[in-house]
Design a protein around this motif. Structure first.
Motif, mmCIF file in Angstrom:
data_model
loop_
_atom_site.group_PDB
_atom_site.id
_atom_site.type_symbol
_atom_site.label_atom_id
_atom_site.label_comp_id
_atom_site.label_asym_id
_atom_site.label_seq_id
_atom_site.Cartn_x
_atom_site.Cartn_y
_atom_site.Cartn_z
ATOM 1 N N ARG A 150 0.972 -1.307 -0.061
ATOM 2 C CA ARG A 150 0.321 -0.029 -0.390
ATOM 3 C C ARG A 150 0.425 1.212 -0.016
ATOM 4 N N LEU A 151 0.731 2.188 -0.795
ATOM 5 C CA LEU A 151 1.349 3.358 -1.285
ATOM 6 C C LEU A 151 0.583 4.670 -0.669
ATOM 7 N N SER A 152 1.575 4.956 -0.002
ATOM 8 C CA SER A 152 0.560 6.714 0.554
ATOM 9 C C SER A 152 1.080 8.293 0.156
ATOM 10 N N CYS A 153 -0.013 9.163 -0.175
ATOM 11 C CA CYS A 153 0.077 10.095 -0.050
ATOM 12 C C CYS A 153 0.092 11.216 0.209
ATOM 13 N N ALA A 154 1.145 11.864 1.073
ATOM 14 C CA ALA A 154 0.043 12.769 1.889
ATOM 15 C C ALA A 154 0.209 14.854 1.139
ATOM 16 N N THR A 179 -4.129 22.607 -0.709
ATOM 17 C CA THR A 179 -5.252 21.359 -1.527
ATOM 18 C C THR A 179 -6.564 21.850 -1.533
ATOM 19 N N PHE A 180 -6.623 22.612 -0.948
ATOM 20 C CA PHE A 180 -8.308 23.115 -0.752
ATOM 21 C C PHE A 180 -8.405 23.195 -2.359
ATOM 22 N N LYS A 209 -8.850 7.794 -0.391
ATOM 23 C CA LYS A 209 -8.721 8.875 0.007
ATOM 24 C C LYS A 209 -8.976 8.859 1.471
ATOM 25 N N ASP A 210 -7.978 10.034 1.939
ATOM 26 C CA ASP A 210 -8.600 10.157 3.809
ATOM 27 C C ASP A 210 -8.320 12.170 3.438
ATOM 28 N N ASN A 211 -10.100 12.431 3.321
ATOM 29 C CA ASN A 211 -9.869 13.899 2.802
ATOM 30 C C ASN A 211 -9.427 14.507 4.654
ATOM 31 N N PHE A 212 -9.603 13.700 5.596
ATOM 32 C CA PHE A 212 -9.138 13.803 7.188
ATOM 33 C C PHE A 212 -7.910 14.187 7.102
#
Length: 118
Positions: free
Chosen positions: A18-22, A27-28, A71-74
């Motif tokens: 699992r790759l993540s991208c913070a 970002t809005f 995605k995790d918008n929070f």
């Protein structure tokens, strides 16, 4: 917008990563987040994309049914769950941000290497 990709590594064929991208910064204004990859000696190719608000996703045919973008918008983070990995999935994976009103990805992460052994 700053993007930080992580999660790459070495895995055997058939395995998962699992790759993540913070994302941080402006970002809005993000319309969508995408994943791309570049294998040695090949051009960069599209892997998957997800819209930031509605969560609509699209995939390259080569990964459809094996990879899932979410995605995790929070947390301002996008994920790429990669299952049933194949040696041909070996590449440097990049996340990128497509801003509202734009047709090209303006912001890119630094890339994370995925190596799939046979």
């Amino acid at each position: 917008v700053q993007l930080q990709a992580s999660g790459g590594g070495l895995v055997q064929a058939g395995g998962s990563l699992r790759l993540s991208c913070a994302a941080s910064g402006r970002t809005f204004s993000t319309f969508a987040m995408g994943w791309f990859r570049q294998a040695p000696g090949k051009e960069r190719e599209f892997v998957a994309r997800i819209t930031w608000s509605g969560g609509t996703s699209i995939y390259a045919d080569s990964v459809k049914g094996r990879f899932t973008i979410s995605k995790d918008n929070f947390k301002n983070t996008v994920y790429l769950q990669m299952n049933s990995l194949r040696p041909e999935d070996t590449a440097v994976y990049y996340c990128a941000a497509l801003m509202s009103g734009r047709s090209v990805y303006d912001y890119w992460g630094q890339g994370t290497l995925v190596t799939v052994s046979s």
